[in-house]
Write a protein that holds these residues in place. Sequence first.
Motif, PDB file in Angstrom:
ATOM      1  N   ARG A 184       0.764  -1.171   0.049  1.00  0.00           N
ATOM      2  CA  ARG A 184       0.031   0.006   0.096  1.00  0.00           C
ATOM      3  C   ARG A 184       1.051   1.306   0.147  1.00  0.00           C
ATOM      4  O   ARG A 184       0.268   2.375   0.121  1.00  0.00           O
ATOM      5  CB  ARG A 184      -0.996   0.000   1.244  1.00  0.00           C
ATOM      6  CG  ARG A 184      -2.252  -1.012   1.048  1.00  0.00           C
ATOM      7  CD  ARG A 184      -3.049  -0.846   2.147  1.00  0.00           C
ATOM      8  NE  ARG A 184      -4.070  -1.958   2.164  1.00  0.00           N
ATOM      9  CZ  ARG A 184      -5.316  -1.893   1.567  1.00  0.00           C
ATOM     10  NH1 ARG A 184      -5.622  -1.028   1.108  1.00  0.00           N
ATOM     11  NH2 ARG A 184      -5.949  -3.097   1.811  1.00  0.00           N
ATOM     12  N   LEU A 190      -0.665  -2.108  -6.252  1.00  0.00           N
ATOM     13  CA  LEU A 190      -1.794  -1.274  -6.665  1.00  0.00           C
ATOM     14  C   LEU A 190      -1.597  -0.024  -7.355  1.00  0.00           C
ATOM     15  O   LEU A 190      -0.504   0.131  -7.692  1.00  0.00           O
ATOM     16  CB  LEU A 190      -2.477  -0.703  -5.207  1.00  0.00           C
ATOM     17  CG  LEU A 190      -2.759  -1.788  -4.036  1.00  0.00           C
ATOM     18  CD1 LEU A 190      -3.268  -1.078  -2.573  1.00  0.00           C
ATOM     19  CD2 LEU A 190      -3.685  -2.487  -4.352  1.00  0.00           C
ATOM     20  N   ARG A 209      -3.836   4.271  -4.927  1.00  0.00           N
ATOM     21  CA  ARG A 209      -3.520   2.969  -4.247  1.00  0.00           C
ATOM     22  C   ARG A 209      -4.846   2.271  -3.758  1.00  0.00           C
ATOM     23  O   ARG A 209      -5.006   1.977  -2.636  1.00  0.00           O
ATOM     24  CB  ARG A 209      -2.627   3.262  -2.761  1.00  0.00           C
ATOM     25  CG  ARG A 209      -1.630   4.103  -3.027  1.00  0.00           C
ATOM     26  CD  ARG A 209      -0.371   3.221  -3.678  1.00  0.00           C
ATOM     27  NE  ARG A 209       0.881   3.715  -3.240  1.00  0.00           N
ATOM     28  CZ  ARG A 209       1.334   4.782  -3.815  1.00  0.00           C
ATOM     29  NH1 ARG A 209       0.755   5.435  -5.097  1.00  0.00           N
ATOM     30  NH2 ARG A 209       2.510   5.380  -3.722  1.00  0.00           N
ATOM     31  N   TYR A 241      -6.770   0.123  -6.743  1.00  0.00           N
ATOM     32  CA  TYR A 241      -7.167  -0.636  -7.342  1.00  0.00           C
ATOM     33  C   TYR A 241      -5.912  -1.654  -7.838  1.00  0.00           C
ATOM     34  O   TYR A 241      -4.798  -1.486  -7.692  1.00  0.00           O
ATOM     35  CB  TYR A 241      -7.470  -0.351  -8.951  1.00  0.00           C
ATOM     36  CG  TYR A 241      -8.617   0.701  -8.848  1.00  0.00           C
ATOM     37  CD1 TYR A 241      -9.908   0.173  -8.770  1.00  0.00           C
ATOM     38  CD2 TYR A 241      -8.551   2.053  -9.149  1.00  0.00           C
ATOM     39  CE1 TYR A 241     -10.997   0.906  -8.442  1.00  0.00           C
ATOM     40  CE2 TYR A 241      -9.737   2.865  -8.976  1.00  0.00           C
ATOM     41  CZ  TYR A 241     -10.967   2.383  -8.758  1.00  0.00           C
ATOM     42  OH  TYR A 241     -12.112   3.009  -8.670  1.00  0.00           O
ATOM     43  N   ILE A 242      -6.405  -2.898  -7.749  1.00  0.00           N
ATOM     44  CA  ILE A 242      -5.180  -4.005  -8.044  1.00  0.00           C
ATOM     45  C   ILE A 242      -4.754  -3.851  -9.313  1.00  0.00           C
ATOM     46  O   ILE A 242      -5.378  -3.845 -10.341  1.00  0.00           O
ATOM     47  CB  ILE A 242      -5.477  -5.337  -7.524  1.00  0.00           C
ATOM     48  CG1 ILE A 242      -6.457  -6.061  -8.547  1.00  0.00           C
ATOM     49  CG2 ILE A 242      -5.981  -5.506  -6.040  1.00  0.00           C
ATOM     50  CD1 ILE A 242      -6.676  -7.437  -7.991  1.00  0.00           C
ATOM     51  N   ILE A 280      -9.220  -2.970  -4.190  1.00  0.00           N
ATOM     52  CA  ILE A 280      -8.748  -3.912  -3.380  1.00  0.00           C
ATOM     53  C   ILE A 280      -9.900  -3.886  -1.654  1.00  0.00           C
ATOM     54  O   ILE A 280      -9.896  -4.972  -1.680  1.00  0.00           O
ATOM     55  CB  ILE A 280      -7.212  -3.527  -2.795  1.00  0.00           C
ATOM     56  CG1 ILE A 280      -6.771  -4.543  -1.942  1.00  0.00           C
ATOM     57  CG2 ILE A 280      -7.192  -2.044  -1.976  1.00  0.00           C
ATOM     58  CD1 ILE A 280      -6.564  -5.871  -2.407  1.00  0.00           C
TER      59      ILE A 280
END
Length: 361
Positions: free
Chosen positions: A182, A222, A227, A229-230, A282
């Motif tokens: 993250r 991400l 930070r 969406y995967i 996420i």
Amino acid sequence: MTQITIDPGLKKAISDYQLPETLGFGNVMTPVMASCTYEKGKWGPLELLPYGPITMYPTAKVLHYAQEIFEGMKAYRVNGQGPFIFRPEENYLRFNRSAERMAMPHIPHNIFMDSVFELVSYTANFVPRRSGESLYLRPFMFATEESLGIKPAEKFRFMVIASASGSYFSNTSEGLSVYIERENARAFPGGTGFAKAGGNYAAGLSAAIKTKQLGFVQTLWLDARERKYIEEMSGMNVFVVINNELCTPKISDTILDGITRKSLIALARDSGYTVHEKNIDINELIEDIRAGRCTEAFACGTAAIITPINYFGESDGERIPLHFPEGKISMELREKLLAIQEGRVADTYKWIATVEPKTLP
Ligand SMILES: Cc1ncc(COP(=O)(O)O)c(C=O)c1O
């Protein structure tokens, strides 16, 4: 027609070589390498050489400014069939997309293909024969021009080396655990994430140390902006299964357009599964796992094939386990893909190229 020269020492290097019993991934190099240099706007002849050290000047630009790209592909020879190479055209096209982004010359189709095919044809006896094993092929190109000026180089070397390989993961007896990164980001819009450039991988290594220290095997990146969406892992793409439908992040300039990913989307759809290519939040994903909607997840790539994920986790030690850590749909798709790659079923997709084994006179 490619002009090919064969080093006089190659025959002995091949006849002296023995494949060890234990392979691992990327450690056991086979005895042939291909090399071609670019200078004054032109590619030279293709040389086949014994695998060994190479020389370059300390000022070679790659050592300072990381002008380097690579590919990863595999040749299979399970039960002595083949060798078969999986979708080499896709690697060729991606190599040149990477080259363009990194201000490197386009590699002609005949040089790329002849390097790979000639190497495999002389190395055919060293392509491992057990299912799940293969000859991992590594084409790469780097700037050799000797000068410290920060500008695109004009001299390059293209090479292909090969490694007899088994499983990519040596430490996954407990399954593949994935750390959600993250803080650091791997790629950003307008950057080089979509290219297979060495620098992208260097940028991920400090997170790899943290991942390991925290007890995980792989890092999940991400998106750099929010930070939220995967995106992908450091050397593989990712799928999750939600309500029995497959979801994978949609390709953008921050994600490598994986050939395994692309192949799996086709295979899964033809097997009756719905596949979504979309943004995956996420925090929503974690909720979906906890609520039992997301039952499995897997990593995929040439090296990793398909590896089910055991659990995702955070830096505070929290673990979010998947309901099917051994995978169900993941393992069904893995078997379907491997059967095609290893030539065990009819190749209705025309993904497989066959190599003629050769010996030196
Ligand atoms: C960053 C990254 N993402 C995804 C992949 C998977 O791509 P492919 O399936 O073409 O091997 C790889 C491996 O090549 C990779 O390095």
